[in-house]
Design a protein around this motif. Sequence first.
Motif, mmCIF file in Angstrom:
data_model
loop_
_atom_site.group_PDB
_atom_site.id
_atom_site.type_symbol
_atom_site.label_atom_id
_atom_site.label_comp_id
_atom_site.label_asym_id
_atom_site.label_seq_id
_atom_site.Cartn_x
_atom_site.Cartn_y
_atom_site.Cartn_z
ATOM 1 N N UNK A 1 0.831 -1.206 0.000
ATOM 2 C CA UNK A 1 0.000 0.000 0.000
ATOM 3 C C UNK A 1 0.867 1.258 0.000
ATOM 4 N N UNK A 2 1.927 1.252 0.813
ATOM 5 C CA UNK A 2 2.810 2.423 0.885
ATOM 6 C C UNK A 2 3.469 2.710 -0.452
ATOM 7 N N UNK A 3 4.009 1.684 -1.097
ATOM 8 C CA UNK A 3 4.660 1.868 -2.400
ATOM 9 C C UNK A 3 3.653 2.424 -3.407
ATOM 10 N N UNK A 4 2.443 1.859 -3.432
ATOM 11 C CA UNK A 4 1.420 2.332 -4.371
ATOM 12 C C UNK A 4 1.036 3.784 -4.089
ATOM 13 N N UNK A 5 0.932 4.140 -2.810
ATOM 14 C CA UNK A 5 0.562 5.509 -2.434
ATOM 15 C C UNK A 5 1.663 6.508 -2.818
ATOM 16 N N UNK A 6 2.912 6.121 -2.613
ATOM 17 C CA UNK A 6 4.035 6.975 -3.008
ATOM 18 C C UNK A 6 4.061 7.145 -4.530
ATOM 19 N N UNK B 1 8.958 -7.668 6.546
ATOM 20 C CA UNK B 1 10.313 -8.140 6.233
ATOM 21 C C UNK B 1 11.208 -6.972 5.804
ATOM 22 N N UNK B 2 12.510 -7.206 5.883
ATOM 23 C CA UNK B 2 13.472 -6.197 5.444
ATOM 24 C C UNK B 2 13.328 -5.909 3.958
ATOM 25 N N UNK B 3 13.079 -6.948 3.163
ATOM 26 C CA UNK B 3 12.931 -6.765 1.715
ATOM 27 C C UNK B 3 11.753 -5.843 1.413
ATOM 28 N N UNK B 4 10.646 -6.026 2.119
ATOM 29 C CA UNK B 4 9.479 -5.163 1.919
ATOM 30 C C UNK B 4 9.781 -3.731 2.354
ATOM 31 N N UNK B 5 10.486 -3.586 3.472
ATOM 32 C CA UNK B 5 10.843 -2.248 3.966
ATOM 33 C C UNK B 5 11.752 -1.544 2.964
ATOM 34 N N UNK B 6 12.687 -2.301 2.353
ATOM 35 C CA UNK B 6 13.593 -1.723 1.367
ATOM 36 C C UNK B 6 12.823 -1.232 0.141
ATOM 37 N N UNK B 7 11.779 -1.967 -0.251
ATOM 38 C CA UNK B 7 10.946 -1.540 -1.387
ATOM 39 C C UNK B 7 10.273 -0.201 -1.074
ATOM 40 N N UNK B 8 9.848 -0.021 0.172
ATOM 41 C CA UNK B 8 9.227 1.238 0.589
ATOM 42 C C UNK B 8 10.222 2.384 0.524
ATOM 43 N N UNK B 9 11.419 2.153 1.046
ATOM 44 C CA UNK B 9 12.464 3.183 1.037
ATOM 45 C C UNK B 9 12.854 3.540 -0.401
ATOM 46 N N UNK B 10 12.996 2.524 -1.248
ATOM 47 C CA UNK B 10 13.345 2.761 -2.652
ATOM 48 C C UNK B 10 12.269 3.605 -3.339
ATOM 49 N N UNK B 11 11.007 3.306 -3.045
ATOM 50 C CA UNK B 11 9.897 4.046 -3.665
ATOM 51 C C UNK B 11 9.898 5.502 -3.213
#
Length: 367
Positions: free
Chosen positions: A86-91, A106-116
């Motif tokens: 949801x966060x990645x889509x909202x960004x 997970x760390x992988x999911x958190x990294x996707x958020x930071x990258x976005x």
Amino acid sequence: MSNIKHKIAIIGCGGIANGKHMPSLSRQEDAEMVAFCDIIEERAQEAAGKYGAEGAAVYTDFRELLAAGGFDIVHVCTPNDSHSEITVAALEAGNHVMCEKPMAKTTAQAQEMLDAARRTGKKLSIAYQNRFRADSEYLKGMCESGELGDIYYGKAIALRRRAVPTWGVFLDEEKQGGGPLIDIGTHALDLTLWLMDNYKPRMVVGSTFHKLGQRKNAANAFGPWDPEQFKVEDSAFGFITMENGATISLESSWALNVSEFGEAKTLLAGTEGGADMKDGLRINGERAGRLFETKVDLSSGGVAFYSGSAETEADREARLWLEAVREDKDPVVLPEQALVVTQILEAVYESARTGRAVYFDGSSDNE
């Protein structure tokens, strides 16, 4: 107060949205909630009726909400397993995002958020509201001014004697990613890392326990839990060493046979002094050849007060978040910091599962 009125969308209208996000946002003069989404339509409708601006929209699918737009900020208040998506889509849809803790499962999911967030240039913050308490803010000032010296030991404390949350999805490992460690341990760890200003872990050893969760009719602050539903640990403990040699002990439990308990607390020990939150904020040290201990009076003035009236940590979190967006400055809780919290939590679970230490440089304990 700015004339800018931030338009906010709430995704997830359950316990934490009703308990913190929506009430605190409703008290901000520069904010209005214009869209609400929940998989249970009645919850979204109820939230819109209570907190929404006139004509607020209601959705059951976050994708439809994001496609419709009409806001500049999104608050993500859903179970942990959907934070990242949801966060990645909202960004990507052009919004700034405040996401509930922990950052992700997970760390992988958190990294996707930071990258976005970096890719879109939009602001992302994680809701670690305990940083905004009066005792936390005061102690942060002491740490930054060097009054504790080099802080080389910290203890992150999140212990309950019997307070297992029996509502929502707290006992569901698939949706949450874990139990008390990822639920309340995450707050204590964030607070400790932030105060120590140390975000470079080297190694983690962890243990998790499923000792009390299978008991029927157990004494519990929220009523007996259902052993059939209790799929997560009831206690978890971690030992973390940082790259500079500093060490952190992490204690988390919803149900532990201890007579001293407390959560979102920290203990710090440095070369020039120490601090703990056992009974209010206590500072200890050595002066003129004698040991001393003092309790800080936080009953009036200081960071807990704003515009002449008492401000809760949730209100302060909301106000400073909106200010960061409006003034284009870093939020208090940086996504880079929240990612390290998730990294360490994941490492505790991995170490508990494998019986081995987890090293962040890629090495292992059997090399």
